[in-house]
Enzyme design. Structure first.
Site, PDB file in Angstrom:
ATOM      1  N   SER A  78      74.070  37.388  68.519  1.00 51.94           N
ATOM      2  CA  SER A  78      72.783  36.457  68.495  1.00 51.94           C
ATOM      3  C   SER A  78      72.561  35.539  67.555  1.00 51.94           C
ATOM      4  O   SER A  78      72.223  34.197  67.620  1.00 51.94           O
ATOM      5  CB  SER A  78      71.503  37.428  68.486  1.00 51.94           C
ATOM      6  N   ASP A  79      72.827  35.925  66.069  1.00 47.12           N
ATOM      7  CA  ASP A  79      72.744  34.909  65.156  1.00 47.12           C
ATOM      8  C   ASP A  79      73.912  33.875  65.050  1.00 47.12           C
ATOM      9  O   ASP A  79      73.459  32.923  64.576  1.00 47.12           O
ATOM     10  CB  ASP A  79      72.540  35.316  63.703  1.00 47.12           C
ATOM     11  N   CYS A  80      74.888  34.306  65.384  1.00 47.82           N
ATOM     12  CA  CYS A  80      76.255  33.423  65.522  1.00 47.82           C
ATOM     13  C   CYS A  80      76.052  32.388  66.326  1.00 47.82           C
ATOM     14  O   CYS A  80      76.274  31.029  66.469  1.00 47.82           O
ATOM     15  CB  CYS A  80      77.581  34.119  65.685  1.00 47.82           C
TER      16      CYS A  80
END
Length: 742
Positions: A470-472
């Protein structure tokens, strides 16, 4: 460059080698390879190190500045004018950092820290008779000796950790397999520490698994991991598809190998090891009585009564009386099918360095030693290896390529320098890399493999590895939007592809409003009662994280604000509102947030205050933001910086470092600036500290470890010491002006 890759396997099989004798121990102690011969090859983000055999090869493939930097060799970078303003400091830093950018446009670095990764690889190489060159053996030995705890001779779970049975047993075994003598003074000291801790029988589950594979422990000592779990219907609360992806993909091949009862036939060396790692003769050890034995140094997450009862049922009833050959065969067959799908979905890169060697061994058992699957796994094992000044380690993934590249772009943009012609070529190459690394398609029959949607996502490392994070995805999306909306940058990632990324992110929100890492939460926190790993916490399922939640909030906000305000407008607004609500809910009474991917309260606080600022919550208008700022200000050190130790992660309580840390100080500077904290004085003191530690060539020294996973294991992010100073100093300059600070 392909000819260099082929030479990796030209070596004597390990099982044909004789253990080194004490007569040449002194030579082994000092062995190292010629550092001038190492080269990093980066093929579309796939990073492998190569050792050149001849002077002709050395001349035809010159060592790059990045190679020299990673190896700790003199880089020849010039001495720069001393920076007295933030922008001058940034210019010096980028002058150095830009020379470390690799040909595809990404940045590379070690992703080390954990000390339990190399043992799985080396044992797998040994039991599959995989040829390994001397230059790799020498450098792994050198690294492990360099990271041995000097005080007691042991090794911990990670490079800053206290000695444990897990770390000491496994790395002792690796050194012996690699040729070190049992009479080496350092191994004598390690063996004494291991015996002091009760010997290998007191190791955690993963240690017992690998020792049983090697034939240095009996399978009776290993708590069961039945592959029958993968036959459970999806509705069952403990079905493996509900587990966190790393647990799922580790216990999958582990269950297959254990069910097969694979055990390497004893030879001279393994018989010697059997007598070295226990406090009594091997034949006298009652292994079945040690299934639950574990040292206090390793027992971070003790087994629950429920888990012990289930293990007892499996050992005493299921395996001897209830398990039929049909059920066993069917379970093994389906487990291996899921292993095969993992290999195909990742191009044999696999999720990480724990399951990759296990998958290699599973293929060796199922497909045979000369199979294509085994050959491909053997090739990809080198993707995890990294060499540095201390020797060769095993990275925590096959790299941090996408993650660090996205953050580097954002740092330069935050400093207001993205349109500077001096840095535009560097940023254009970075944009080209992110364009190339976006995942364009979902996994084949992804539901069967329990995989999250990935079309439009970015992985942590490379597109080939192929796992949505999700954060990448969020950080890469932000970086692409930032650059593609500036004049002079090519529009490489199309509107449809950006929307694909948004669509994937919108599938990942949890019911709480927060976001996890690879997938939405699929199981209950009660699953932790079945945590069999013992050395890690919060490992059984996904959790909400302030870091991941912030990344998604800011990506969705940027997409709607700068790119397409109408696309899925209502859904995005609702997702952001719920996510920010979770961020506020996750804040502790003292104003802090607990971080799960960086150390610790400092890291999470930076992200949380950024997400609140993105929706207009700042120091001037929000009490919760003020509370978050005061948490940091109360902990500022005398020199103006901040420093937090890894014990914050393990204990859940802020632990002050004895020395301020450049990276953590920059995280706090960014947090306070995002929150629009009004007082310049504490920020300027922090900026002054950061600038004062910059070296004459523009870099900063490596300080304490920066990252963490599963509460107890630390991991390195060496590029952070470039990325976050650039961002922090740039934001400070834009807020207060580029005035003299030093």
């Amino acid at each position: 460059m392909g000819r260099f890759r082929e030479k990796k396997l030209n070596a004597v099989p390990w099982t044909e080698r004789q253990p080194m004798t004490s007569a040449i121990v002194a030579n082994v102690e000092d062995q190292r390879t010629d550092q001038r011969r190492w080269r990093l090859l980066d093929e579309r983000g796939r990073q492998t190190w190569h050792y050149l055999q001849s002077e002709e090869e050395v001349k035809s493939w010159p060592q790059s500045t990045a190679d020299k930097y990673f190896l700790g060799l003199p880089t020849g970078m010039p001495t720069l004018p001393r920076a007295v303003t933030p922008l001058a400091s940034i210019d010096n830093a980028l002058s150095y950092f830009s020379n470390l950018q690799l040909p595809p446009g990404n940045w590379g670095c070690e992703y080390g820290g954990p000390l339990f990764l190399l043992p799985g690889l080396v044992i797998t190489w040994y039991v599959t008779n995989t040829p390994v060159p001397d230059h790799i053996s020498i450098e792994i030995r050198r690294y492990l000796f360099a990271r041995q705890n000097l005080a007691d001779g042991g090794w911990g779970l990670h490079i800053e950790g206290e000695s444990s049975v897990f770390g000491t047993t496994m790395n002792y075994v690796v050194l012996r397999l690699l040729g070190a003598s049992e009479e080496d003074r350092r191994l004598v000291k390690a063996r004494n520490k291991l015996h002091e801790l009760g010997g290998a029988v007191n190791g955690p589950h993963w240690a017992k698994f690998w020792l049983s594979v090697l034939g240095c422990m009996e399978w009776d000592a290993v708590n069961p991991v039945p592959p029958e779990l993968w036959l459970l219907p999806d509705w069952v609360p403990i079905a493996p598809w509900r587990w966190w992806i790393h647990m799922r993909q580790v216990f999958l091949p582990m269950s297959y190998i254990a069910s097969k009862g694979f055990k390497f036939p004893p030879n001279t060396l393994t018989r010697q090891l059997r007598e070295e790692i226990y406090t009594q003769p091997y034949q006298s050890v009652k292994f079945a009585s040690h299934r639950n034995s574990i040292s206090l140094a390793d027992n971070y997450h003790p087994k629950t009564t429920l888990l012990n009862i289930l293990n007892g049922f499996l050992v005493k009833l299921w395996y001897p009386y209830l398990r039929t050959n049909y059920v066993r065969a069917r379970a093994e067959e389906w487990a291996f099918e899921l292993i095969r799908r993992e290999d195909e979905n990742t191009g044999y890169s696999n999720l990480g360095p724990v399951n990759a060697p296990m998958n290699l061994l599973a293929c060796y058992i199922h497909d045979g030693p000369d199979s294509v699957s085994v050959q491909r796994h053997r090739q990809h094992m080198h993707d995890f290896l990294w060499i540095k000044d201390e020797g060769m380690l095993m990275n925590g993934t096959d790299g941090v390529q996408t993650w660090d590249t996205a953050f580097a772009i954002q740092a330069v943009a935050a400093a207001g320098l993205a349109e500077d012609q001096k840095w535009k070529p560097m940023l254009t190459k970075a944009l080209e890399f992110l364009d190339d690394q976006q995942i364009r398609e979902d996994c084949r029959e992804q539901d069967i493999s329990y995989r999250q949607r990935r079309k439009g996502a970015w992985a942590f490392s490379t597109r080939e590895q192929g796992y949505t994070v999700s954060d990448c995805t969020s950080e890469a999306l932000k970086s692409v939007i930032l650059l593609q909306h500036l004049p002079g940058f090519p529009k490489l990632v199309s509107d449809d592809r950006l929307k694909d990324g948004i669509d994937t992110l919108l599938t990942m929100q949890n019911a709480s409003g927060g976001f996890a890492s690879y997938e939405p939460i699929r199981g209950s926190q009660y699953m932790e009662y079945l945590n069999a790993a013992e050395v890690f916490g919060r490992i059984m399922i996904e959790y909400d994280y302030p870091e991941c939640t912030t990344a998604v909030v800011t990506a969705l906000s940027m997409f709607s604000r700068r790119h397409d305000p109408l696309y899925r407008k209502k859904e995005i607004e609702t997702v952001i509102e719920k996510a920010v609500g979770w961020i506020l809910q996750d804040q502790r009474p003292d104003g802090s947030w607990y971080g799960s991917w960086g150390i610790c309260f400092t890291y999470a606080g930076m992200f949380a205050l950024e997400s609140l600022a993105s929706v207009g919550h700042t120091y001037s208008n929000n009490e919760r933001v003020r509370l978050g700022c005061e948490f940091f200000l109360d902990r500022q050190m005398d020199d103006g910086g901040w420093g937090e130790t890894y014990r914050s992660c393990t204990t859940g309580i802020y632990s002050q470092h004895d020395k301020s840390q450049v990276v953590q100080t920059c995280w706090v500077i960014i947090a306070l600036l995002e929150a629009e904290y009004p007082d310049r004085e504490p920020l300027e003191r922090a900026v002054r500290m950061v600038m004062s530690r910059q070296k004459e060539d523009g870099r900063w020294d490596q300080e304490a470890i920066e990252g963490v996973f599963n509460k107890s294991c630390m991991i390195s992010y060496p590029n952070y010491k470039f990325i976050f100073p650039v961002k922090a100093l740039g934001m400070f300059s834009r807020r207060f002006g580029n005035q003299t600070v030093l």
